[in-house]
Design an enzyme around this catalytic site. Structure first.
Site, PDB file in Angstrom:
ATOM      1  N   SER A 106       0.399 -34.215 -29.470  1.00 22.66           N
ATOM      2  CA  SER A 106       0.677 -33.502 -28.331  1.00 22.66           C
ATOM      3  C   SER A 106       0.461 -32.013 -28.944  1.00 22.66           C
ATOM      4  CB  SER A 106       2.247 -33.647 -27.843  1.00 22.66           C
ATOM      5  OG  SER A 106       2.557 -32.403 -27.409  1.00 22.66           O
TER       6      SER A 106
ATOM      7  N   GLU B 278       2.650 -29.814 -28.255  1.00 23.50           N
ATOM      8  CA  GLU B 278       4.017 -29.456 -28.837  1.00 23.50           C
ATOM      9  C   GLU B 278       4.153 -29.615 -30.366  1.00 23.50           C
ATOM     10  OE1 GLU B 278       6.702 -28.108 -26.894  1.00 23.50           O
ATOM     11  OE2 GLU B 278       4.953 -27.856 -25.637  1.00 23.50           O
TER      12      GLU B 278
ATOM     13  N   TYR C  31      11.283 -33.275 -29.220  1.00 23.75           N
ATOM     14  CA  TYR C  31      10.348 -33.922 -29.018  1.00 23.75           C
ATOM     15  C   TYR C  31       8.916 -33.408 -29.817  1.00 23.75           C
ATOM     16  CZ  TYR C  31       5.945 -35.008 -26.275  1.00 23.75           C
ATOM     17  OH  TYR C  31       4.665 -35.434 -25.946  1.00 23.75           O
TER      18      TYR C  31
HETATM   19  P1  GDR Z   1       5.716 -29.405 -21.427  1.00 18.33           P
HETATM   20  O1  GDR Z   1       5.613 -29.706 -19.934  1.00 18.33           O
HETATM   21  O2  GDR Z   1       7.061 -29.072 -21.908  1.00 18.33           O
HETATM   22  O3  GDR Z   1       4.818 -28.381 -21.872  1.00 18.33           O
HETATM   23  O4  GDR Z   1       5.036 -30.650 -22.076  1.00 18.33           O
HETATM   24  P2  GDR Z   1       6.458 -29.221 -18.563  1.00 18.33           P
HETATM   25  O5  GDR Z   1       5.699 -29.394 -17.477  1.00 18.33           O
HETATM   26  O6  GDR Z   1       7.820 -29.912 -18.716  1.00 18.33           O
HETATM   27  O7  GDR Z   1       6.731 -27.651 -19.006  1.00 18.33           O
HETATM   28  C1  GDR Z   1       5.601 -26.753 -18.764  1.00 18.33           C
HETATM   29  C2  GDR Z   1       6.418 -25.370 -18.847  1.00 18.33           C
HETATM   30  O8  GDR Z   1       6.948 -25.084 -17.712  1.00 18.33           O
HETATM   31  C3  GDR Z   1       8.289 -24.456 -18.039  1.00 18.33           C
HETATM   32  N1  GDR Z   1       9.252 -24.679 -16.780  1.00 18.33           N
HETATM   33  C4  GDR Z   1       9.578 -25.872 -16.446  1.00 18.33           C
HETATM   34  N2  GDR Z   1       9.508 -27.070 -16.772  1.00 18.33           N
HETATM   35  C5  GDR Z   1       9.901 -28.373 -16.169  1.00 18.33           C
HETATM   36  N3  GDR Z   1       9.808 -29.339 -16.601  1.00 18.33           N
HETATM   37  N4  GDR Z   1      10.602 -28.108 -15.025  1.00 18.33           N
HETATM   38  C6  GDR Z   1      11.078 -26.639 -14.498  1.00 18.33           C
HETATM   39  O9  GDR Z   1      11.665 -26.603 -13.513  1.00 18.33           O
HETATM   40  C7  GDR Z   1      10.348 -25.555 -15.059  1.00 18.33           C
HETATM   41  N5  GDR Z   1      10.164 -24.356 -15.118  1.00 18.33           N
HETATM   42  C8  GDR Z   1       9.575 -23.646 -16.015  1.00 18.33           C
HETATM   43  C9  GDR Z   1       8.816 -25.112 -19.319  1.00 18.33           C
HETATM   44  O10 GDR Z   1       9.718 -24.170 -19.909  1.00 18.33           O
HETATM   45  C10 GDR Z   1       7.396 -25.116 -19.900  1.00 18.33           C
HETATM   46  O11 GDR Z   1       7.175 -24.028 -20.573  1.00 18.33           O
HETATM   47  C11 GDR Z   1       4.157 -31.463 -21.519  1.00 18.33           C
HETATM   48  C12 GDR Z   1       4.725 -32.995 -21.715  1.00 18.33           C
HETATM   49  O12 GDR Z   1       3.815 -33.969 -21.085  1.00 18.33           O
HETATM   50  C13 GDR Z   1       4.621 -33.695 -22.961  1.00 18.33           C
HETATM   51  O13 GDR Z   1       4.959 -34.808 -23.176  1.00 18.33           O
HETATM   52  C14 GDR Z   1       3.013 -33.152 -23.807  1.00 18.33           C
HETATM   53  O14 GDR Z   1       3.100 -33.688 -25.083  1.00 18.33           O
HETATM   54  C15 GDR Z   1       2.898 -31.904 -23.559  1.00 18.33           C
HETATM   55  O15 GDR Z   1       2.900 -31.363 -22.158  1.00 18.33           O
HETATM   56  C16 GDR Z   1       1.445 -31.266 -23.935  1.00 18.33           C
END
Ligand code: GDR
Length: 323
Positions: A130, A132, A153
């Site tokens: 990933s 990440e 993670y």
């Molecule tokens: P990520 O995906 O952490 O990048 O990991 P996510 O969609 O959870 O978050 C992306 C960005 O959005 C911001 N964010 C929020 N995120 C979520 N989930 N919910 C919210 O309400 C929200 N508001 C803002 C987060 O802070 C972040 O910056 C994903 C996963 O699929 C991992 O398993 C994978 O490895 C990586 O992508 C590549």
């Protein structure tokens, strides 16, 4: 007939990959946790509903934290290719469940690698790595970028990533890591930000929801279409030498931008509905992830086919239909 084993087959990527491999004539064995089976039936419906796919698809209940069952399964199935997609994949959840995340995401990969080693399997192994793992490393990130994970993670994925390389070097196992940047689809879980947005936009347009609460709006991600990314996974196992590849689109957009595009698609202004909720922020954030896919373009001939606007529209359309 080639035989593949996919762990995490009930997830977004697992379901797309299973379809791809079945359509290429593979026999596909999928590992699924018993508790996930019901929940993910809809993702696997496109297999269950197509006889040519269904006949070559075998579901096994199991768990990557149970190494004995993995050894048994490998010995029985004797796969040509193993794709390790199973993990606890939610970054924010990993701050609340760090030990569980390590057990599944890091040690899970180790269990699969050990099962390959102990059964002397000559299969090819794909590890779902990933972006990440790069965390705060300067963007664009490529295969040589430093590992600077910012969450349990990210740390767990970094361990799995390094173990994959270590087993390749130490034991000659044909093992690769695909360092995937964010990839989305209508099958994305609703607790990831893109799907949370597309679902909310569809509901707001239908008058079923009033507001959308989001955490960090400034974070930038490189978002592609999951259907494209599983093609790269398969391609990585068809090359002459086992090598890691970064897979992404090469473009990054902020969460705010994603929300704006999704609301605008249904003629709505995101500012009227999006509310910032600090409780949804993470203890540590990764600010900018953007892939440098030069190696994948040259080595695999891989390119993304879906841009950000098309992705947003595909997801909003699907959520509108689901309503
Ligand atoms: P990520 O995906 O952490 O990048 O990991 P996510 O969609 O959870 O978050 C992306 C960005 O959005 C911001 N964010 C929020 N995120 C979520 N989930 N919910 C919210 O309400 C929200 N508001 C803002 C987060 O802070 C972040 O910056 C994903 C996963 O699929 C991992 O398993 C994978 O490895 C990586 O992508 C590549």
């Amino acid at each position: 007939m080639k035989v593949a084993l996919i762990t995490g087959v009930g997830g977004q990527d697992g379901s797309y990959l299973a379809e791809l491999l079945l359509d290429k004539g593979y026999q596909v064995h999928g590992l699924i946790r018993h508790s996930s089976a019901e929940k993910y039936k809809s993702r696997l419906a496109t297999i269950a509903g197509v006889p040519e796919r269904k006949d070559n698809f075998v579901l096994h209940y199991g768990d990557i934290t149970d190494s004995a069952s993995l050894v048994r399964m490998l010995a029985e199935i004797q796969p040509d290719e193993v794709y390790n997609l199973a993990a606890q994949t939610h970054v924010k959840v990993s701050f609340d469940l760090p030990e569980h995340t390590m057990n599944t995401t890091a040690l899970g990969a180790l269990h699969v690698l050990e099962a390959i080693r102990t059964t002397k399997s000559d299969c090819r192994f794909y590890q779902a790595s990933s972006s990440e793992i790069f965390g705060t490393a300067a963007s664009p990130q490529n295969e040589s970028s430093p590992l600077e994970p910012q969450s349990p993670y990210g740390c767990a994925k970094a361990v799995a990533h390094l173990l994959t390389a270590s087993y390749r070097e130490a034991y000659g196992i044909w093992a690769v890591s695909g360092i995937m940047f964010n990839h989305e689809s209508p099958r994305r879980g609703t607790d990831f930000v893109t799907r949370k947005i597309s679902k909310a936009v569809a509901k707001i347009a239908a008058g079923e929801q009033d507001e959308l609460h989001l955490g960090n709006l400034k974070a930038e991600r490189d978002w592609g279409f999951a259907g494209d990314y599983v093609v790269a996974m398969w391609q990585m196992l068809q090359t002459d030498t086992p090598e890691d590849y970064v897979i992404g689109t090469g473009e990054s957009h902020s969460v705010r931008e994603f929300a704006r595009l999704a609301f605008e698609y249904l003629d709505l202004n995101y500012e009227d509905y999006v509310r910032h909720d600090p409780d949804l922020e993470r203890p540590a954030e990764v600010i900018n992830l953007r892939a440098d896919i030069t190696k994948a373009e040259k080595g695999l001939g891989w390119k993304p086919t879906v841009g950000i606007e098309e992705l947003v529209q595909m997801m909003v359309d699907a959520d509108k239909q689901k309503l």
